[in-house]
Motif scaffolding. Sequence first.
Motif, mmCIF file in Angstrom:
data_model
loop_
_atom_site.group_PDB
_atom_site.id
_atom_site.type_symbol
_atom_site.label_atom_id
_atom_site.label_comp_id
_atom_site.label_asym_id
_atom_site.label_seq_id
_atom_site.Cartn_x
_atom_site.Cartn_y
_atom_site.Cartn_z
ATOM 1 N N ALA A 22 9.002 57.039 0.821
ATOM 2 C CA ALA A 22 9.560 57.867 -0.237
ATOM 3 C C ALA A 22 9.235 57.240 -1.574
ATOM 4 O O ALA A 22 9.343 56.032 -1.753
ATOM 5 N N GLY A 24 9.545 57.255 -5.923
ATOM 6 C CA GLY A 24 10.435 57.641 -7.007
ATOM 7 C C GLY A 24 10.059 56.880 -8.247
ATOM 8 O O GLY A 24 9.199 56.015 -8.236
ATOM 9 N N GLN A 166 14.166 56.167 -3.842
ATOM 10 C CA GLN A 166 14.702 57.514 -3.665
ATOM 11 C C GLN A 166 15.940 57.754 -4.520
ATOM 12 O O GLN A 166 16.381 58.895 -4.675
ATOM 13 N N GLU A 209 21.256 55.414 -0.213
ATOM 14 C CA GLU A 209 20.114 56.136 0.350
ATOM 15 C C GLU A 209 19.578 55.354 1.543
ATOM 16 O O GLU A 209 19.773 54.134 1.638
#
Length: 316
Positions: A22, A24, A166, A209
């Motif tokens: 992920a 970000g 994330q 998360e």
Amino acid sequence: MRRLLTYGFLLSLVSAGLLFVATGTSHADTVCQVTDPLTGECFIWVEVPGNPGDPGDDGPEDTGSGKACYWDPGKQGLSRPPAGPVPCTSEYGYWSNNYNCYISAADPQPPAGDPSWQGHEPGDGAVYVCFQPQTDIDIRIWSQDPPPGADTGPTPREVAQMAISQMNLRAIDIGITPEPGADDVGIVGMPVWLWVKNPDSHSYGPITESASAGGITVTATARVEDITWDMGDGSQVTCRSAGTPYEPSYGRQASPDCGHTYLKSSSTESGGKYTVTAASDWVITWIGAGQTGTIRLNGLQRSVQVAVGEAQVLVQ
């Protein structure tokens, strides 16, 4: 004593993990300083005060890189032995987090028609032994390519950093008196109040998360440990709370938990104002693969400008 299981039973015990990363971006008012040359995205960065395990300031230490190879009884609905790191290699082969066992090529390979081949012919891939010393379960699996070893995958700490990305952590919105603006001027010697304006989980925490990679799942929780306010006059104020928003009814009182007093005018500063910068120091705790750790993260900051003048006394 080893228990030899068929591939059909393997399907009910083991599911291979899928790798995903992920991405970000850290948000702040400053220009991004490190950019991915392929995607153009701003990297999130972690600044560690020394090596993991070394004490930093008076906050929690940055600890725990974690071991990439681990036993997870939950993959089979077991409660013991408890989850935790294991040697990445042993007399049984190399450890696979995805299969939750040590992998080695079957020697000799089974004859043609053996159920372990799953309908494939000898020479088309190979049959591997999947052995769990924790349970004495011995499984035969077929794979076109050798199953990946966990020692080449990410550590739990690296997966925790994926979880951090994330979270979309960002700098705080600054609350301050005097309020930034052309008509609002503070007075030398008057208390200045500092606070986090409209704090939320992304600017102040807590926020949680999870991320998975290389057969490892890690859950991370982040919160702001403290905020360092650079007041622009050479002073710094460290506050361990979000501060108290100022109300007109407080008058000339000093802030009970986060404030400053200017001792000189800002008239000699660029633009006639002090630049006030608030930098957040985050603490992230993570848990996964039977391990835990702490990550310190800073670098998220925001700035505003405030004017401070001398009080004028009129003499009749």
